[in-house]
Write an enzyme that holds these catalytic residues in place. Sequence first.
Site, mmCIF file in Angstrom:
data_model
loop_
_atom_site.group_PDB
_atom_site.id
_atom_site.type_symbol
_atom_site.label_atom_id
_atom_site.label_comp_id
_atom_site.label_asym_id
_atom_site.label_seq_id
_atom_site.Cartn_x
_atom_site.Cartn_y
_atom_site.Cartn_z
ATOM 1 N N LYS A 103 32.790 37.454 42.218
ATOM 2 C CA LYS A 103 34.218 37.618 42.504
ATOM 3 C C LYS A 103 34.981 37.489 41.190
ATOM 4 O O LYS A 103 34.761 36.542 40.412
ATOM 5 C CB LYS A 103 34.647 36.542 43.498
ATOM 6 C CG LYS A 103 35.867 36.906 44.308
ATOM 7 C CD LYS A 103 36.014 35.924 45.452
ATOM 8 C CE LYS A 103 37.314 36.124 46.181
ATOM 9 N NZ LYS A 103 37.564 35.042 47.136
HETATM 10 C C1 E4P Z 1 39.903 35.588 49.664
HETATM 11 O O1 E4P Z 1 38.786 35.891 49.314
HETATM 12 C C2 E4P Z 1 40.555 34.328 49.394
HETATM 13 O O2 E4P Z 1 39.549 33.357 49.214
HETATM 14 C C3 E4P Z 1 41.426 33.856 50.529
HETATM 15 O O3 E4P Z 1 41.463 34.785 51.588
HETATM 16 C C4 E4P Z 1 42.764 33.372 50.113
HETATM 17 O O4 E4P Z 1 43.452 32.912 51.252
HETATM 18 P P1 E4P Z 1 44.768 31.994 51.167
HETATM 19 O O5 E4P Z 1 45.900 32.843 50.699
HETATM 20 O O6 E4P Z 1 44.959 31.511 52.564
HETATM 21 O O7 E4P Z 1 44.433 30.893 50.197
#
Ligand code: E4P
Length: 220
Positions: A84
């Site tokens: 990622k």
């Molecule tokens: C995506 O891969 C992120 O880890 C996640 O969806 C972020 O979510 P949040 O905005 O609730 O922290």
Amino acid sequence: MKLFVDTGDIEEVRQAAEWGIIDGVTTNPTLIAKSGHGFKETVLKICELVPEGAISAEVVATDYDTMLKEALEIHSWHPNIVVKVPLIENGIRLVKTLSDKDIQTNVTLVFTVSQALLAAKAGATFISNFVGRVDDISDDGMVAVAKSVEMVETYGYDSEILVASIRHPLHVVQAVEAGAHIATMPFKIMSMLFKHPLTDAGLKRFLADWNDAGLSIFPK
Ligand code: E4P
């Protein structure tokens, strides 16, 4: 449509995996920090619990050379790991390098179609379009999702649009309507997808009628 669970909590992954409907797990530095365990240990445990899934694990450096080192290290841990990478200039450069080496990537912190275009051109496997964080500032996060799906389909990019930062079940429905390829959501939201009061009431009635009639599936 693929469903990922967005968590670093091993017990949540274990429970979601038992349902047999998850295609992967996304983590981020915040979720790993919340897990209270080490990064590699947590990610490898997730890989074990979801053996066929795509498991996203994020680099934390922002300079290209260190990002590349981190990406290759994370990639070496397990074949199902997707690296990622945040959508910054060095991140896009890294995604291109990794995609040339056939290493899967998930570009994160994407909020606009123009950002999604950069990620698609670099060869991202998944493009994480955040919706909740946009809704939080009084805009409609799902608009960019629909446009990005159209963009990858119009131009034939291989990237899949992953709806991230999901806050409630309606976001999942809207992700379906937008034709998104994947939705990742917290375990709590995935659990809420099961719920309907008529399902609960209907089951209660079926079981009461069955028991009142003294019936049994197996011979008594
Ligand atoms: C995506 O891969 C992120 O880890 C996640 O969806 C972020 O979510 P949040 O905005 O609730 O922290």
